[in-house]
Design a protein around this motif. Structure first.
Motif, PDB file in Angstrom:
ATOM      1  N   ASP A   1       0.534   0.651   3.468  1.00 43.83           N
ATOM      2  CA  ASP A   1       0.306   1.913   2.766  1.00 43.83           C
ATOM      3  C   ASP A   1       1.298   2.099   1.611  1.00 43.83           C
ATOM      4  OD1 ASP A   1      -1.799   2.517   4.393  1.00 43.83           O
ATOM      5  OD2 ASP A   1      -0.673   3.892   5.704  1.00 43.83           O
ATOM      6  N   GLU A   2       2.564   1.759   1.869  1.00 45.62           N
ATOM      7  CA  GLU A   2       3.602   1.908   0.838  1.00 45.62           C
ATOM      8  C   GLU A   2       3.280   1.045  -0.381  1.00 45.62           C
ATOM      9  OE1 GLU A   2       6.071   3.945   0.673  1.00 45.62           O
ATOM     10  OE2 GLU A   2       6.076   4.740   2.702  1.00 45.62           O
ATOM     11  N   ILE A   3       2.810  -0.168  -0.129  1.00 44.71           N
ATOM     12  CA  ILE A   3       2.467  -1.068  -1.248  1.00 44.71           C
ATOM     13  C   ILE A   3       1.257  -0.527  -1.970  1.00 44.71           C
ATOM     14  CG2 ILE A   3       1.691  -3.384  -1.883  1.00 44.71           C
ATOM     15  CD1 ILE A   3       3.315  -4.408   0.584  1.00 44.71           C
ATOM     16  N   ASP A   4       0.232  -0.185  -1.189  1.00 46.36           N
ATOM     17  CA  ASP A   4      -1.030   0.296  -1.771  1.00 46.36           C
ATOM     18  C   ASP A   4      -0.790   1.521  -2.660  1.00 46.36           C
ATOM     19  OD1 ASP A   4      -3.962   0.317  -1.898  1.00 46.36           O
ATOM     20  OD2 ASP A   4      -3.777   2.192  -0.791  1.00 46.36           O
ATOM     21  N   ALA A   5       0.149   2.370  -2.255  1.00 45.71           N
ATOM     22  CA  ALA A   5       0.427   3.598  -3.025  1.00 45.71           C
ATOM     23  C   ALA A   5       1.097   3.290  -4.363  1.00 45.71           C
ATOM     24  CB  ALA A   5       1.305   4.523  -2.196  1.00 45.71           C
ATOM     25  N   ARG A   6       1.603   2.078  -4.518  1.00 39.52           N
ATOM     26  CA  ARG A   6       2.376   1.757  -5.734  1.00 39.52           C
ATOM     27  C   ARG A   6       1.630   0.866  -6.727  1.00 39.52           C
ATOM     28  NH1 ARG A   6       5.867   3.055  -1.817  1.00 39.52           N
ATOM     29  NH2 ARG A   6       7.915   3.865  -2.382  1.00 39.52           N
ATOM     30  N   VAL A   7       0.449   0.407  -6.383  1.00 36.63           N
ATOM     31  CA  VAL A   7      -0.254  -0.485  -7.316  1.00 36.63           C
ATOM     32  C   VAL A   7      -1.345   0.245  -8.091  1.00 36.63           C
ATOM     33  CG1 VAL A   7       0.263  -2.654  -6.170  1.00 36.63           C
ATOM     34  CG2 VAL A   7      -1.763  -1.359  -5.471  1.00 36.63           C
TER      35      VAL A   7
END
Ligand code: 5GP
Length: 139
Positions: free
Chosen positions: A133-139
């Motif tokens: 989720d953390e990665i997905d929120a940043r791309v």
């Protein structure tokens, strides 16, 4: 002070150049891990992968795509490990983005890219979900 690789681009330091175009350069690593160990760089100096503008990144991948089969064939390799050390903590010594193409041979005694890890983490499903989720929120 220009990076050692910028000095190669400028012709101030000799290198065994194997490919050159407008934006990228490929040359043999001076300290090869295997015969044919080749470095592929953007001619402009960027420290990390994410510093490279998208158009140059596309050129860099195109050069890699072209070079990998040529390097493998030149030294009769069975495979290759293609990797970037992206940042000092990951082992990057030259602060000018470069891909390593390391020819690999069956039984050469080397390891897969998984061998780069020290102690591997013990992550639960919840941890993995949170990281995704953390990665997905940043791309
Ligand atoms: P890094 O650890 O930064 O990913 O790898 C840097 C690589 O650049 C090393 O494999 C090293 O042998 C190579 N290298 C360092 N200086 C020179 C140089 O002056 N000429 C060439 N051809 N390779 C170099």
């Amino acid at each position: 002070m220009a990076s050692i690789f910028s000095q190669i681009v400028a012709g101030d330091i000799p290198a065994r150049v194997v490919y050159e175009d407008e934006t990228t350069l490929a040359f043999l690593d001076v300290n090869p891990l295997a015969p044919g160990h080749t470095l592929v760089i953007p001619k402009e100096e960027y420290e990390r992968l994410n510093d490279v503008p998208a158009d140059v990144a596309a050129d860099l991948y195109a050069t890699l795509h072209r070079l990998v089969p040529a390097v493998e064939a030149a030294v009769d390799a069975d495979a290759s490990t293609v990797a970037f050390n992206n940042g000092e903590a990951a082992g990057q010594e030259v602060p000018h983005v470069h891909a390593h193409i390391v020819p690999r041979f069956t039984g050469d005694g080397g390891g897969p890219i998984h061998a780069i890890a020290g102690e591997t983490p013990d992550l639960e499903d919840d941890d993995l979900d949170a990281i995704a989720d953390e990665i997905d929120a940043r791309v």
